[in-house]
Design a protein around this motif. Structure first.
Motif, PDB file in Angstrom:
ATOM      1  N   ALA A   1      -0.518   8.789  -1.253  1.00 52.48           N
ATOM      2  CA  ALA A   1       0.388   8.081  -0.351  1.00 52.48           C
ATOM      3  C   ALA A   1       1.827   8.448  -0.678  1.00 52.48           C
ATOM      4  O   ALA A   1       2.161   8.788  -1.824  1.00 52.48           O
ATOM      5  CB  ALA A   1       0.183   6.577  -0.461  1.00 52.48           C
ATOM      6  N   ASP A   2       2.666   8.372   0.331  1.00 54.75           N
ATOM      7  CA  ASP A   2       4.083   8.653   0.142  1.00 54.75           C
ATOM      8  C   ASP A   2       4.842   7.431  -0.351  1.00 54.75           C
ATOM      9  O   ASP A   2       5.838   7.553  -1.067  1.00 54.75           O
ATOM     10  CB  ASP A   2       4.692   9.127   1.469  1.00 54.75           C
ATOM     11  CG  ASP A   2       3.974  10.329   2.031  1.00 54.75           C
ATOM     12  OD1 ASP A   2       4.014  11.396   1.397  1.00 54.75           O
ATOM     13  OD2 ASP A   2       3.341  10.194   3.104  1.00 54.75           O
ATOM     14  N   ASN A   3       4.380   6.262   0.057  1.00 55.00           N
ATOM     15  CA  ASN A   3       5.039   5.002  -0.306  1.00 55.00           C
ATOM     16  C   ASN A   3       4.006   4.001  -0.801  1.00 55.00           C
ATOM     17  O   ASN A   3       2.871   3.976  -0.308  1.00 55.00           O
ATOM     18  CB  ASN A   3       5.760   4.392   0.905  1.00 55.00           C
ATOM     19  CG  ASN A   3       6.710   5.360   1.565  1.00 55.00           C
ATOM     20  OD1 ASN A   3       7.598   5.916   0.929  1.00 55.00           O
ATOM     21  ND2 ASN A   3       6.517   5.580   2.868  1.00 55.00           N
ATOM     22  N   PHE A   4       4.408   3.175  -1.748  1.00 55.01           N
ATOM     23  CA  PHE A   4       3.573   2.088  -2.232  1.00 55.01           C
ATOM     24  C   PHE A   4       4.349   0.786  -2.116  1.00 55.01           C
ATOM     25  O   PHE A   4       5.497   0.699  -2.547  1.00 55.01           O
ATOM     26  CB  PHE A   4       3.152   2.316  -3.688  1.00 55.01           C
ATOM     27  CG  PHE A   4       2.136   3.401  -3.867  1.00 55.01           C
ATOM     28  CD1 PHE A   4       0.793   3.089  -4.019  1.00 55.01           C
ATOM     29  CD2 PHE A   4       2.513   4.738  -3.867  1.00 55.01           C
ATOM     30  CE1 PHE A   4      -0.161   4.088  -4.184  1.00 55.01           C
ATOM     31  CE2 PHE A   4       1.575   5.739  -4.027  1.00 55.01           C
ATOM     32  CZ  PHE A   4       0.237   5.416  -4.184  1.00 55.01           C
ATOM     33  N   ILE A   5       3.721  -0.212  -1.498  1.00 56.03           N
ATOM     34  CA  ILE A   5       4.341  -1.537  -1.366  1.00 56.03           C
ATOM     35  C   ILE A   5       3.511  -2.544  -2.158  1.00 56.03           C
ATOM     36  O   ILE A   5       2.312  -2.694  -1.921  1.00 56.03           O
ATOM     37  CB  ILE A   5       4.397  -1.994   0.097  1.00 56.03           C
ATOM     38  CG1 ILE A   5       5.273  -1.059   0.933  1.00 56.03           C
ATOM     39  CG2 ILE A   5       4.918  -3.423   0.187  1.00 56.03           C
ATOM     40  CD1 ILE A   5       5.245  -1.384   2.411  1.00 56.03           C
ATOM     41  N   ASN A   6       4.161  -3.225  -3.100  1.00 57.55           N
ATOM     42  CA  ASN A   6       3.535  -4.327  -3.818  1.00 57.55           C
ATOM     43  C   ASN A   6       4.090  -5.618  -3.239  1.00 57.55           C
ATOM     44  O   ASN A   6       5.268  -5.929  -3.418  1.00 57.55           O
ATOM     45  CB  ASN A   6       3.845  -4.224  -5.319  1.00 57.55           C
ATOM     46  CG  ASN A   6       3.162  -5.321  -6.115  1.00 57.55           C
ATOM     47  OD1 ASN A   6       2.692  -6.306  -5.557  1.00 57.55           O
ATOM     48  ND2 ASN A   6       3.106  -5.159  -7.415  1.00 57.55           N
ATOM     49  N   LEU A   7       3.259  -6.355  -2.520  1.00 53.88           N
ATOM     50  CA  LEU A   7       3.728  -7.558  -1.842  1.00 53.88           C
ATOM     51  C   LEU A   7       4.215  -8.626  -2.814  1.00 53.88           C
ATOM     52  O   LEU A   7       5.023  -9.484  -2.447  1.00 53.88           O
ATOM     53  CB  LEU A   7       2.630  -8.128  -0.953  1.00 53.88           C
ATOM     54  CG  LEU A   7       2.274  -7.311   0.286  1.00 53.88           C
ATOM     55  CD1 LEU A   7       1.177  -8.013   1.071  1.00 53.88           C
ATOM     56  CD2 LEU A   7       3.494  -7.098   1.164  1.00 53.88           C
ATOM     57  N   GLU A   8       3.740  -8.585  -4.057  1.00 57.90           N
ATOM     58  CA  GLU A   8       4.189  -9.576  -5.035  1.00 57.90           C
ATOM     59  C   GLU A   8       5.675  -9.421  -5.330  1.00 57.90           C
ATOM     60  O   GLU A   8       6.346 -10.387  -5.661  1.00 57.90           O
ATOM     61  CB  GLU A   8       3.372  -9.430  -6.322  1.00 57.90           C
ATOM     62  CG  GLU A   8       1.950  -9.964  -6.216  1.00 57.90           C
ATOM     63  CD  GLU A   8       1.912 -11.461  -6.020  1.00 57.90           C
ATOM     64  OE1 GLU A   8       1.237 -11.899  -5.079  1.00 57.90           O
ATOM     65  OE2 GLU A   8       2.557 -12.188  -6.791  1.00 57.90           O
ATOM     66  N   SER A   9       6.171  -8.177  -5.218  1.00 58.29           N
ATOM     67  CA  SER A   9       7.582  -7.940  -5.520  1.00 58.29           C
ATOM     68  C   SER A   9       8.424  -7.749  -4.267  1.00 58.29           C
ATOM     69  O   SER A   9       9.610  -7.459  -4.331  1.00 58.29           O
ATOM     70  CB  SER A   9       7.726  -6.697  -6.409  1.00 58.29           C
ATOM     71  OG  SER A   9       7.203  -5.553  -5.753  1.00 58.29           O
ATOM     72  N   SER A  10       7.781  -7.906  -3.085  1.00 53.85           N
ATOM     73  CA  SER A  10       8.511  -7.734  -1.835  1.00 53.85           C
ATOM     74  C   SER A  10       9.407  -8.943  -1.567  1.00 53.85           C
ATOM     75  O   SER A  10       9.018 -10.084  -1.795  1.00 53.85           O
ATOM     76  CB  SER A  10       7.533  -7.560  -0.668  1.00 53.85           C
ATOM     77  OG  SER A  10       8.215  -7.452   0.554  1.00 53.85           O
ATOM     78  N   ILE A  11      10.608  -8.681  -1.102  1.00 54.23           N
ATOM     79  CA  ILE A  11      11.542  -9.769  -0.804  1.00 54.23           C
ATOM     80  C   ILE A  11      10.994 -10.659   0.297  1.00 54.23           C
ATOM     81  O   ILE A  11      11.052 -11.887   0.232  1.00 54.23           O
ATOM     82  CB  ILE A  11      12.920  -9.195  -0.388  1.00 54.23           C
ATOM     83  CG1 ILE A  11      13.531  -8.421  -1.562  1.00 54.23           C
ATOM     84  CG2 ILE A  11      13.871 -10.322   0.042  1.00 54.23           C
ATOM     85  CD1 ILE A  11      14.808  -7.698  -1.208  1.00 54.23           C
ATOM     86  N   ASN A  12      10.450 -10.033   1.332  1.00 54.39           N
ATOM     87  CA  ASN A  12       9.857 -10.786   2.440  1.00 54.39           C
ATOM     88  C   ASN A  12       8.487 -10.192   2.742  1.00 54.39           C
ATOM     89  O   ASN A  12       8.400  -9.113   3.309  1.00 54.39           O
ATOM     90  CB  ASN A  12      10.754 -10.705   3.672  1.00 54.39           C
ATOM     91  CG  ASN A  12      10.216 -11.549   4.824  1.00 54.39           C
ATOM     92  OD1 ASN A  12       9.082 -12.015   4.793  1.00 54.39           O
ATOM     93  ND2 ASN A  12      11.032 -11.742   5.845  1.00 54.39           N
TER      94      ASN A  12
END
Length: 275
Positions: A67-78
């Motif tokens: 993957a090009d990007n990884f999003i961890n929802l625990e550290s997401s602002i919103n």
């Protein structure tokens, strides 16, 4: 009309879905959901899409090069806008997960939990992503399964549901050790220990309202992907079984015969009435 266009584009492996349309693909079953998810993601990225990959259950954290990007929802602002810090001006693959799961096994792979089906439904209509590929089921690495009462967790906006089965289990004797949720599988398919997993058993699994495509939206395209065809002992017998299943069931739009870990995964596509 959108579903028909989607189906024919995928059937021809052209993946030319219009960039202004959003497409949600849910993967269920066993025997290769993750490899299928990232193969599909690469095809859509090649065609110019921003692809969102996640799970509504649990899956292994992909390698960095998947993957090009990884999003961890625990550290997401919103958490409702998990892409806010990303540059999505170019085609890309984004993997989204909630948190890492502590495991007692000796595997080096890290398991993660995913997103809610409701988040996918929201993002489909309000995000820069144009394709969503969602693992919506778990099978504990077994080639075939039946869903439990809470499974699978399919987004209601899914345009396509792909049910996956490992070819290595087809035309072999049914044993509880090789089938996830054996008791449910046996009840749904009328299959007993020692029976051959043939077109009758598989047709029952596909057609039953609580079987492979349980919770799939009525309007969604439904594809059965027979994976790992390189592990089958007799490919002609496998194709004959596939023809019997698609011509004797009413649920399926197509069957893909594939080896998802190969360079050209889709070996054949069967549709109803195809000779």
């Amino acid at each position: 009309m959108k579903s028909a266009k989607t189906y024919h584009a995928l059937r021809a492996s052209q993946f030319d879905i219009p960039l202004n349309n959003s497409l949600v693909i849910a993967l269920v079953g066993g025997g290769g959901k993750t490899s299928t998810a990232f193969w599909l993601a690469r095809q859509f990225k090649t065609q110019g899409h921003c692809v969102f990959v996640s799970t509504t259950t649990k899956m292994y954290l992909p390698e960095n090069n998947q993957a090009d990007n990884f999003i961890n929802l625990e550290s997401s602002i919103n958490p409702l806008i998990p892409y806010q810090h990303l540059d999505l001006s170019e085609p890309s693959i984004t993997f989204c997960y909630k948190d890492k799961i502590i495991s007692n096994n000796k595997s080096d792979k890290i398991k993660v939990s995913g997103v809610t089906a409701e988040l996918i439904d929201k993002l489909k209509n309000d995000s820069p992503f144009t394709v969503f590929i969602i693992e919506s089921d778990g099978a504990k690495c077994l080639p075939i399964k039946a869903p439990d009462r809470h499974e699978p967790c399919i987004p209601i906006t899914s345009d396509m549901v792909i049910g996956i089965t490992g070819a290595e289990v087809i035309h072999t004797q049914a044993t509880p050790e090789r089938i996830h949720r054996w008791n449910t599988f046996s009840a749904l398919t009328q299959c007993s220990t020692g029976d051959i997993i043939d077109h009758r058993v598989l047709g029952n699994l596909i057609e039953h309202q609580h079987g492979m495509f349980k919770h799939a939206p009525d309007q969604a395209i439904k594809i059965w992907l027979i994976n790992k065809i390189d592990l089958t002992a007799n490919y002609p017998n496998l194709t004959r079984l596939a023809h019997k299943v698609i011509n004797k069931t009413t649920t399926l739009d197509a069957i893909w015969l594939a080896a998802m870990n190969s360079q050209t995964p889709i070996k054949d596509v069967l549709t109803r009435g195809k000779p």
